[in-house]
Each structure stands twice: as C-alpha cells, then as structure tokens.
Scaffold this motif. Sequence first.
Motif, PDB file in Angstrom:
ATOM      1  N   VAL B  78       0.851  -1.190   0.000  1.00 52.47           N
ATOM      2  CA  VAL B  78       0.000   0.000   0.000  1.00 52.47           C
ATOM      3  C   VAL B  78       0.887   1.241   0.000  1.00 52.47           C
ATOM      4  O   VAL B  78       0.663   2.191  -0.756  1.00 52.47           O
ATOM      5  CB  VAL B  78      -0.925  -0.003   1.243  1.00 52.47           C
ATOM      6  N   LEU B  79       1.903   1.190   0.834  1.00 58.02           N
ATOM      7  CA  LEU B  79       2.839   2.309   0.945  1.00 58.02           C
ATOM      8  C   LEU B  79       3.450   2.625  -0.423  1.00 58.02           C
ATOM      9  O   LEU B  79       3.449   3.771  -0.876  1.00 58.02           O
ATOM     10  CB  LEU B  79       3.923   1.927   1.958  1.00 58.02           C
ATOM     11  N   CYS B  80       3.958   1.586  -1.074  1.00 61.64           N
ATOM     12  CA  CYS B  80       4.629   1.781  -2.369  1.00 61.64           C
ATOM     13  C   CYS B  80       3.673   2.372  -3.400  1.00 61.64           C
ATOM     14  O   CYS B  80       4.083   3.166  -4.249  1.00 61.64           O
ATOM     15  CB  CYS B  80       5.165   0.458  -2.901  1.00 61.64           C
ATOM     16  N   SER B  81       2.412   1.959  -3.314  1.00 62.44           N
ATOM     17  CA  SER B  81       1.465   2.420  -4.333  1.00 62.44           C
ATOM     18  C   SER B  81       1.035   3.877  -4.099  1.00 62.44           C
ATOM     19  O   SER B  81       0.458   4.493  -4.981  1.00 62.44           O
ATOM     20  CB  SER B  81       0.234   1.512  -4.354  1.00 62.44           C
ATOM     21  N   GLN B  82       1.305   4.411  -2.918  1.00 67.57           N
ATOM     22  CA  GLN B  82       0.782   5.729  -2.579  1.00 67.57           C
ATOM     23  C   GLN B  82       1.848   6.819  -2.477  1.00 67.57           C
ATOM     24  O   GLN B  82       1.513   7.982  -2.308  1.00 67.57           O
ATOM     25  CB  GLN B  82       0.043   5.665  -1.227  1.00 67.57           C
ATOM     26  N   THR B  83       3.113   6.426  -2.492  1.00 70.48           N
ATOM     27  CA  THR B  83       4.137   7.446  -2.268  1.00 70.48           C
ATOM     28  C   THR B  83       5.168   7.460  -3.393  1.00 70.48           C
ATOM     29  O   THR B  83       5.382   6.443  -4.059  1.00 70.48           O
ATOM     30  CB  THR B  83       4.855   7.206  -0.920  1.00 70.48           C
ATOM     31  N   ARG B  84       5.768   8.615  -3.554  1.00 72.78           N
ATOM     32  CA  ARG B  84       6.865   8.702  -4.525  1.00 72.78           C
ATOM     33  C   ARG B  84       8.208   8.478  -3.847  1.00 72.78           C
ATOM     34  O   ARG B  84       9.231   8.390  -4.504  1.00 72.78           O
ATOM     35  CB  ARG B  84       6.856  10.075  -5.187  1.00 72.78           C
ATOM     36  N   VAL B  85       8.173   8.418  -2.546  1.00 75.03           N
ATOM     37  CA  VAL B  85       9.417   8.199  -1.790  1.00 75.03           C
ATOM     38  C   VAL B  85       9.855   6.745  -2.006  1.00 75.03           C
ATOM     39  O   VAL B  85       9.025   5.842  -2.072  1.00 75.03           O
ATOM     40  CB  VAL B  85       9.168   8.463  -0.280  1.00 75.03           C
ATOM     41  N   SER B  86      11.153   6.537  -2.118  1.00 77.10           N
ATOM     42  CA  SER B  86      11.657   5.170  -2.299  1.00 77.10           C
ATOM     43  C   SER B  86      11.421   4.356  -1.032  1.00 77.10           C
ATOM     44  O   SER B  86      11.671   4.842   0.072  1.00 77.10           O
ATOM     45  CB  SER B  86      13.157   5.197  -2.590  1.00 77.10           C
ATOM     46  N   CYS B  87      10.944   3.126  -1.215  1.00 75.40           N
ATOM     47  CA  CYS B  87      10.609   2.284  -0.067  1.00 75.40           C
ATOM     48  C   CYS B  87      11.403   0.984  -0.122  1.00 75.40           C
ATOM     49  O   CYS B  87      11.733   0.491  -1.199  1.00 75.40           O
ATOM     50  CB  CYS B  87       9.126   1.950  -0.061  1.00 75.40           C
ATOM     51  N   PHE B  88      11.639   0.463   1.045  1.00 74.85           N
ATOM     52  CA  PHE B  88      12.449  -0.758   1.144  1.00 74.85           C
ATOM     53  C   PHE B  88      11.799  -1.680   2.184  1.00 74.85           C
ATOM     54  O   PHE B  88      11.471  -1.241   3.289  1.00 74.85           O
ATOM     55  CB  PHE B  88      13.864  -0.380   1.599  1.00 74.85           C
TER      56      PHE B  88
END
Lengths: 477, 293
Positions: B78-88
Amino acid sequence: MTDRPAQITLDQWESRYASLLQAGTIWPDYCGPLSHYVHEGDRRLTSLIFDNSPAAFRLWNFLLTEEDRLHRARAEGRRLVGAMKDLGTVPVMAFSLDNLVAFYPDGAWWIPCVMELGAGLLEIADQFGVDESFCPVRAMLGAFLTEAHFPIPDLLVCSAGAVCDDFSAIAQRLNGMGFPILWWEIPHRRRPEEDEKALELPGGRTAPEAQVLLVKAELQRVCSALEALAGQKIDDARLRAGIRKANSVRMQLKRLRDLAYGAKICPMPGLEMLIAEMLAIHFCSDRDETTAVLADLLSTAQARVQARLGFGEKDAVRIFWVNPVADLRVMNLLEQCGGRICGTEYLFTHALDLIPEDLDPMEALARTALADPMVGSSADRAERICRDIRHFRAEGVVISRIPGASHCALEGAIIGQTVQERLGLPVIEIEIPPLTDAMSPTIRTRLEALVETVRSQVCSVQRRDPEKIINKGKAIA
Amino acid sequence: MNRILYSSPHIPRQWIAAHGMESLLLHPSGSCVHECVRRVEGLCVFARAWVSEALADEHAAGIVLAQTCDQMRRIFEVLCSQTRVSCFLFNIPATWQTTQARQLYRNELKRLGRFLVGLGGCEPTADVLTKQMLKEEDQPVARDTKNHACRIPLALAGPHRMAEDTVWLDMIERSGGRILLNCTQPADPVFDRRALACEPFAELADGCFDAIQDVFQRPNSKLYQSLGAALRQTSVKGLIIRRYLWCDLWHAEVHRLKQWAPVPVLDLEITDKPAEDKHRLATRIEAFLEIVS
C-alpha cells in the motif's frame, strides 16, 4: 458413464449408491454410503448437493476417510509427518520416503463447517484465547488438543516468515503447549534487483538466486529431519521420483481443471473441483489412490464433455473464485445463482504448477515453495489471477474473504482493483464464515447481483458486437 | 541530512547513520488516517497508523519497513502504491537458530546499504561504521528522576509503541501505578570490542540479530526467556500486555502469558478509536491496580 450428470442430495445418493452397487459398480474398500459420515458427525453433508457420478462418490469417500488412513498407516508402522502452512512442498519430500505419510493439520479449518460446529473445536480455541478474531484455522488448535480428528504426527514441520499471522500465531501456541515444531524460513518473495541473478519459478514469476538458495538450505534441513524419522536417506534419485509422481498428479489436475473450467457446459461442479484441487497438496495421505481418484474424475469429465453433457444453464456466468471457502456449501450456492466456476486461486497455485524436473531436485522444490502466492505480494498474486482469468475466459470474480485472516485485510482490494483495471470485470468480495446459514440470503443476493451484472454486460456487448458473444466461453479443452 | 523513516528497532539505526543519513524510528500517533486505509477492515491498528503517518511525511528521503508480521509486509504494498518516496522492505527472519537465518539478516543489511547508497548515502568505511556503533553505545541512558516510591510497580510488554501510548501511560500514573520495567523496547545489541575492530559489519549484523527477542520469532522462546529474566530481577506487582487490535501475534500469546507470568497480567487492547478506548482502558487499569495492590 452414461447417466445424465446431476447434482443430488445425500438422500438421493443413498438410493443411487444401492442401485449402482446392484448394477455392478465396483469401488475401493473405503467407499460406502455417505450417510455413514453424517452419523459420525459430518452433518454439513446433509446440506450439500453432490455430483452424481461414481467418480465423485469415490472422491468424497476418499476425502472423508483420511483420518482412518492416517491411523492405519501408523498401525502399519509408518511415521506421520504434520506439514504445516507451506501447502504442497514438504509432502513431496515426505512421500519420497517409503515409510512416511504426510498430511496438513491445517485442513482442520474445514472441520467446523463439515461438522457444523459439532466438534466444539472453535470453543476449545476460544478457551485458549484464540477467539473469533482469528481465521477458522484456529480449529486446528482444538483438533490437536482433542486428538479426535487426526493422530498427532511424529514430526511437525511449519514454515515461518512470509506466512499469515493467524496460522503462525496458532502454530506457535501449539509449540508453547509442548508440541515440538521444526520451523523453516520462507522469506517474502521479492523481485530480483539489478545486480542479482533471477531464477524462474513455477508459475512464471522470478526470485533472486539468494532467496532460492536460502530456501533450498532450509528444505535440506527439513529433509534431514524426515530422513531421521524415516531411517532412510533421500538421495537425488528418490527425490526426483517423488517429484515425478507429484507432477503426474498435477498434470491430471491441470487436465481436469482445463476441462471443468474451460468446457462450454460445465462437466464437474465447483464443489467437487475444490475437493479435487485440494488433493494436490498432500495427496489426501495416499498418493497412489489420489492418482486413481483423479483418473476416475478425469474420465468422467471427458465423457461428459464429449457427450456435451453437464451442469447448469448454458449461459451460466463464468466465475473465477479467489481463496478457499470456509463453508463448502457456498460452492453449491454459486451454481444455484446461475454461476459456474471457471478458474480458481485457492492459495495453493504452487501445488498445481509443475515442479521443474530438469533442475537439482531440492532446488526445484525451493523454487516451488517460493512460488507460493502467500509468500509474494498481493500484486504478484493479482497478476497471476488475471492471467488465469484470461486463460479460462472468466467473466466475473468472487474474492471470498476468510474471516479474521491477516492477509484478507488488504489483498482483496489489491486483487479486485487489478482485475477491474486490467480486465474490466466485475468483482465482489464476500466474507464466508465456516457456516453461512444465517448469512445465506445476503451471500445469495450478492452472488446473484454479480451474475446479473455480468449478464447485463454481456447483453450490452451483444447489442454492440454480436461476434464477441459467439466467441464467449469457447471451450479451452 | 537525508532522513530515513523506519518501522522497527530491529533495523540497526547505526547502519543508517553510518551511511550519512538521519534515521527516524516512526512511532505513529494514530491521529491521522490516510484515505487508502480508512475503510480497510481487519487492519492492525499499528500498521494503519504507521502507513498513514509515513505517507504524511513529505520530507523523508526513504522509507524502510521491516517485515515482522504479515500485516506490515502487506502494508508495504500500500505504501509503495501511494508514495513517490523510495521504499524498502527489510526481511527480518522469523527463525533465528540457524546459520541461514543469520545469513539472511546479514544479506538484508547489505541490501539495505545498497538502497541507502542509491538514495545518496555514502558507503560506510569500517572506521565510520565502528565509530557509529561505539557512539550509539555511549549514549547516556535517560533516567526517570520522579519520586515513585508510593506507586505500584508494573511491567509492560507488547509490540513497539505508538506515540498515543502516553494517554494510557498517564492513566496508569493517575491510578497509582508506574512502569518499572518496559519490555516493549528491544534490548540494545552488545558488541564485542575486539570483533568490532576486525569486522565491524559482521559484528553489527550478529549483534543486532542476536538482540532480537520478539513475538514474531519462531520459536518465540527468546521473548519468554528475556521477559522471564527481567521479571525475576524486578519486584513488579503486575504485567500489562499492551497490544493493538488485529495484531494476531501478540493476541495469541496473551493467554499463554497469563498462565506463565509469576504476576497478574492485564490484557490492554488498543483500538483505532481512542475516544471510545479511553473509559474502557481507564476502568480496566484502575481495576487491575486495585487487584495487584
């Protein structure tokens, strides 16, 4: 098999059983009147409608006699392995050894449904603090404590890591109660990074080589425990033979699924297909008999397709079903609402996909374990579902939500959205508890709404483009 | 300095700092709920709050989420789909007794390092990493200077905290209790100075991996061992298990903890409706303190 296919009640099966016996039908020893199981407590059978073929009768008997088989295996000196959570990988190793029989205690999640809560397993789980906020797999806790539904295995093996919280928490409680468990790590399957070697998994996905090697080492650890239990080594040749046999079951299921979900007229109802698919996971504790049961079902389905006989209306709406149902009766209900199953994703596609036979066998199993839809992201799962929907030409999707399951909070929305965006199909998400009787009108209404929506869409396409409708539901088989 | 938000104390902050980045272990308050998770039923309170607040942070250079349970793993999507910030997503192994698990943790740290470098961090030298690890060790421990002599000493266990915890911690104080032993925070890793001088990365990885004593581990016996040892060393009158609604891992353990603990146990379930929680929690805390006093 010349009888016209029909779905019949348990009572109707009683008389049909007698007449088939009289007519000379021969079944294996374990087969008998289904009412026998009702007397033993499997009361849900009285609410189901069954396929009327001798093959389906054999399938039901095979399923419902598993406990007897496990007790017999132990009495004959074989050792029992309780594989937990991985759904399809550890049993391939266990059945590669002569004197091991593997089964999934996870299967206890259907006991509250089949026994209509009569076994009291959920109450036992309640008493131990595992209440209804957990998924129905909590029945497993009660099954272990009562020892009334399966013999306690000689070895318990459970995957940990990228698994659902409910199962992991309950398995840990069992461990805390004194049931030793061999835990093995299954990491969350991620996409390989640029500098990583990507290895192909069954089902078409990839995983980084490092993850495959990790799981291979973990399975090797499980293998050593199995060898110690069996007093026999699993060499490559033995494991390869085990994989070949598992693949032969998977091939049978592939043919059966293609027929049942692809044919113009449905040759095998969704309920029997659900049971048949489940056989892939651990062969219902008897790999050879699984092959025979599936061969019977397959020839029945083939005969029906050739004779253009089957179930339901010709324009039955083709539904793709996501997640197993806690109440088996819902599979009947879909058909009563004018739908038919055309494709499924019951959380164990990795037990249906062929295990690679051209690799080191342990690595092949590691790749299979990593292909588990639960291990990867919901987006990966949705992608596979879309592919299978296209393959089976499904027209609508039901996501059956498992009450309390940790993965159901978010995955339904992701899968539903992906299906709608990519394929434009209507999707509904329905929560299915172990007994749906009280909610049956609501579930029925929702299923009917889906069927009506698909039909209205088809009508609208038909008005615009009649050619498309001619091609609709073209047989895959 | 680039700021990295992260979700679990099992991700070593020293490693992030050694890459020249600021680390912020996000303890969500639960005060904001992002639209994408507002109507999701069955979602863990912590996961909902965490993703909502991570999405509200517009200045983070990267977000690191630890896979310590199924819900946090899934919220990552969900996080990845909603933010432009790189996620790990940091894969913390559930098992801990094998070399494979240890190796997986090390590999994940290295992978995290590459992620941080990709965000503009500097690849740490052995010297920088060693200094960072020693610096963290030398941090002074905050001491509670209040006079608690007349208060009922309690122990606290449960998942990592949310900022909102202050509400019911105040309730405990107002009811005459105090948290003498807080086991919701993991123990700091202990580093071997000699090993640190030779191979700081290996020492960091092993030290942090060995320090994990959490409910998600399989088996979770280390949690019981550490909690048992801590309870034996203190004179608490009761144990409070603070858990979040839909956190299955802690919920399933409450019954066992009640049987196992040498002191009475209070199960405090925190929901995402603080206003409704308030009176229920206050009554339960008061009743518990009355019993244990």
